[in-house]
Write a protein that holds these residues in place. Structure first.
Motif, PDB file in Angstrom:
ATOM      1  N   GLY A  81       0.778  -1.235   0.000  1.00 32.28           N
ATOM      2  CA  GLY A  81       0.000   0.000   0.000  1.00 32.28           C
ATOM      3  C   GLY A  81       0.805   1.278   0.000  1.00 32.28           C
ATOM      4  O   GLY A  81       0.229   2.364  -0.076  1.00 32.28           O
ATOM      5  N   LEU A  89      -1.912   2.249  -5.192  1.00 26.60           N
ATOM      6  CA  LEU A  89      -2.937   3.205  -4.745  1.00 26.60           C
ATOM      7  C   LEU A  89      -3.771   3.697  -5.919  1.00 26.60           C
ATOM      8  O   LEU A  89      -4.995   3.828  -5.816  1.00 26.60           O
ATOM      9  CB  LEU A  89      -2.276   4.392  -4.046  1.00 26.60           C
ATOM     10  CG  LEU A  89      -1.596   4.098  -2.700  1.00 26.60           C
ATOM     11  CD1 LEU A  89      -0.981   5.371  -2.134  1.00 26.60           C
ATOM     12  CD2 LEU A  89      -2.575   3.492  -1.720  1.00 26.60           C
ATOM     13  N   LEU A 110      -7.811   3.127  -6.111  1.00 23.04           N
ATOM     14  CA  LEU A 110      -8.744   4.253  -6.185  1.00 23.04           C
ATOM     15  C   LEU A 110      -9.632   4.147  -7.421  1.00 23.04           C
ATOM     16  O   LEU A 110     -10.823   4.467  -7.366  1.00 23.04           O
ATOM     17  CB  LEU A 110      -7.965   5.574  -6.186  1.00 23.04           C
ATOM     18  CG  LEU A 110      -7.298   5.935  -4.847  1.00 23.04           C
ATOM     19  CD1 LEU A 110      -6.304   7.071  -5.014  1.00 23.04           C
ATOM     20  CD2 LEU A 110      -8.359   6.302  -3.804  1.00 23.04           C
ATOM     21  N   LEU A 114      -8.233   0.245   1.511  1.00 23.73           N
ATOM     22  CA  LEU A 114      -7.745   1.621   1.591  1.00 23.73           C
ATOM     23  C   LEU A 114      -7.688   2.126   3.032  1.00 23.73           C
ATOM     24  O   LEU A 114      -6.769   2.849   3.412  1.00 23.73           O
ATOM     25  CB  LEU A 114      -8.635   2.534   0.744  1.00 23.73           C
ATOM     26  CG  LEU A 114      -8.450   2.413  -0.774  1.00 23.73           C
ATOM     27  CD1 LEU A 114      -9.496   3.240  -1.514  1.00 23.73           C
ATOM     28  CD2 LEU A 114      -7.042   2.848  -1.191  1.00 23.73           C
ATOM     29  N   ALA A 136      -4.300   3.261   4.835  1.00 22.03           N
ATOM     30  CA  ALA A 136      -4.200   4.599   5.429  1.00 22.03           C
ATOM     31  C   ALA A 136      -3.731   4.524   6.876  1.00 22.03           C
ATOM     32  O   ALA A 136      -2.970   5.381   7.345  1.00 22.03           O
ATOM     33  CB  ALA A 136      -5.552   5.305   5.348  1.00 22.03           C
ATOM     34  N   SER A 195       1.088   7.252   2.745  1.00 25.27           N
ATOM     35  CA  SER A 195       0.064   6.982   1.727  1.00 25.27           C
ATOM     36  C   SER A 195      -1.274   7.631   2.062  1.00 25.27           C
ATOM     37  O   SER A 195      -2.149   7.761   1.194  1.00 25.27           O
ATOM     38  CB  SER A 195      -0.145   5.470   1.569  1.00 25.27           C
ATOM     39  OG  SER A 195       1.036   4.838   1.146  1.00 25.27           O
ATOM     40  N   LYS A 196      -1.438   8.022   3.305  1.00 28.89           N
ATOM     41  CA  LYS A 196      -2.745   8.494   3.778  1.00 28.89           C
ATOM     42  C   LYS A 196      -3.224   9.712   3.003  1.00 28.89           C
ATOM     43  O   LYS A 196      -4.381   9.790   2.567  1.00 28.89           O
ATOM     44  CB  LYS A 196      -2.674   8.810   5.271  1.00 28.89           C
ATOM     45  CG  LYS A 196      -4.027   9.162   5.878  1.00 28.89           C
ATOM     46  CD  LYS A 196      -3.919   9.377   7.369  1.00 28.89           C
ATOM     47  CE  LYS A 196      -3.588   8.078   8.077  1.00 28.89           C
ATOM     48  NZ  LYS A 196      -3.567   8.227   9.548  1.00 28.89           N
ATOM     49  N   ILE A 221      -4.396   8.866  -0.458  1.00 34.67           N
ATOM     50  CA  ILE A 221      -5.673   8.146  -0.398  1.00 34.67           C
ATOM     51  C   ILE A 221      -6.815   9.127  -0.172  1.00 34.67           C
ATOM     52  O   ILE A 221      -7.844   9.074  -0.858  1.00 34.67           O
ATOM     53  CB  ILE A 221      -5.634   7.084   0.714  1.00 34.67           C
ATOM     54  CG1 ILE A 221      -4.687   5.947   0.323  1.00 34.67           C
ATOM     55  CG2 ILE A 221      -7.035   6.537   0.999  1.00 34.67           C
ATOM     56  CD1 ILE A 221      -4.443   4.949   1.424  1.00 34.67           C
TER      57      ILE A 221
END
Length: 428
Positions: free
Chosen positions: A31, A37, A41, A59, A63, A69-70, A73
């Motif tokens: 992730g 990602l 999405l 997701l 996160a 990555s949060k 996202i």
């Protein structure tokens, strides 16, 4: 690039929804990679619900696991708020709520978007976050130029903050389109406020100057919700108001105030009966369980009145929470209710239910031989005029009260050709 990673990336684009879903679940470990990602999405718009649900779960996990990555996202999910597909927008909203406070900065940008629908969705998301830090932001949005956005803000702030943090009273005179929502919000805020005086005084003043019957009814309802017994006399005075909606809401407000505050209805008996009759009419028409429970509590304060006893006995049908509440009330004064039912006109089924309750919880009252004999006499009368199923219910009661009389009746029942009674005889 590892073979496992290549397999997952390939699987995310598979024509097979099961393979896409399994690849989504496996992708969580990767992730922190932009390629993963981006594909996840995109898959939030997948035609298969199982895939969409798997992506939503993945997701949120990513996160929480990969801080870097949060932000990507959240930005990607926020972009889906513009999607024309309402299902996708709803899924995006749910995901932003699950991510929570970390999504606030991006969602707050949506709340300033030129599209009023996007602003409304963003406001709803922020309101459901129930975060204290969002209060000031929401209060500022009370000045939004779109009425629908403002009403959404009002719905949100009534759940989040105390009255002193808002200028809803000032808004009341400026925002005619939102007055109903403002009044409702003030009722909720007043319910939580330690000092209810400011809210309640304003509501009384607003009632006096308003000529809108719907708004006046809403004001009375809000005043009742605020729950200040100092204003109960004002509400009682509305029982004769020319506005039907006001009379109804005044009755509801008084009933709920008395029930919630333990307020003893220290008024004239004739006035209590007036409220009781009005409340009973509402009780019989509404599906509002809270009001029904409150009305039972309200009525039980004057349980010595025949009208109240008769009403409560009729609720002993064994169906639902209201019947259970009625059972609780009757159980505390079983003998009193039995004596009342013997002296007054009570339908057969209600009498059967009442005796069943007394035998189950208060059997000792039948140690009074006079009372027991009167009940047996009444049961025998009922037995002779009801159908087979009710006859069985009566027989079971008589069996518990007097075995000799029960045996005597059984001899007569044996001559009956009804198949239900025959089946009963075979079972005992």
């Amino acid at each position: 690039m590892s073979r496992a990673y290549e397999t997952i990336i390939s699987g995310l684009s598979s024509f097979d929804p099961d393979e896409r879903r399994l690849s989504v679940e496996a992708s969580v470990n990767f992730g922190d990679r932009e390629e993963v990602l981006g594909k996840l999405l995109d898959l939030l718009k997948d035609e298969d619900k199982g895939v969409r649900d798997a992506v939503a779960t993945a997701l949120v996990l990513i996160a929480n696991r990969f801080e870097k990555s949060k932000k990507k996202i959240v930005e990607g999910i926020c972009n889906l708020i513009y999607c024309k597909d309402i299902g996708v927008r709803n899924l995006a909203s749910e995901l932003l709520l699950k991510i929570g406070e970390d999504a606030f900065d991006q969602v707050s940008k949506l709340a300033t978007h030129e599209d009023k629908d996007v602003r409304k969705i963003a406001i709803d998301i922020i309101g459901l976050m129930k975060a204290k830090f969002a209060v000031d932001f929401l209060v500022e949005k009370l000045n939004d130029p779109d009425p629908n956005v403002v009403t959404s803000v009002i719905e949100d702030v009534k759940r989040l903050v105390k009255f002193k943090q808002l200028n809803l009273i000032d808004m009341f005179s400026k925002s005619e389109f939102a007055r109903l929502q403002i009044v409702e919000a003030l009722g909720e805020i007043g319910k939580r406020a330690k000092d209810k005086k400011v809210v309640c005084n304003f509501l009384v003043e607003a009632f006096e100057i308003s000529d809108d019957p719907i708004l006046k009814g809403a004001i009375v309802e809000a005043l009742g919700k605020a729950g200040d017994e100092k204003y109960i006399d004002f509400l009682i005075g509305l029982i004769h108001d020319e506005n039907v909606a006001v009379r109804k809401m005044a009755t509801v407000a008084v009933v709920e105030l008395c029930a919630q505050l333990g307020y003893k209805f220290g008024m004239r008996e004739d006035l209590f009966k007036l409220f009781f009759e009005q409340g009973k009419e509402i009780f019989e028409r509404t599906d509002d369980l809270n009001f029904k429970v409150c009305f039972l509590k309200f009525a039980s304060e004057r349980i010595e009145l025949d009208e109240v006893k008769s009403f409560i006995i009729q609720l002993l049908d064994g169906n639902g929470e209201i019947s259970e509440k009625a059972f609780e009330i009757v159980n505390e004064r079983a003998k009193e209710f039995i004596l009342f039912s013997l002296k007054n006109s009570v339908d057969d089924e209600s009498f059967i239910n009442l005796v069943e309750l007394a035998l189950y919880n208060s059997k000792e009252i039948f140690e009074d031989s006079v009372l027991k004999n009167l009940v047996l006499e009444k049961l025998l009368e009922i037995f002779n005029r009801v159908g087979a199923e009710k006859k069985i219910a009566v027989l079971n009661l008589i069996s518990s009260l007097d075995k000799v009389i029960f045996e005597e009746i059984l001899q007569k029942v044996k001559m009956d050709s009804d198949p239900i009674l025959k089946a009963y005889l075979m079972s005992i």
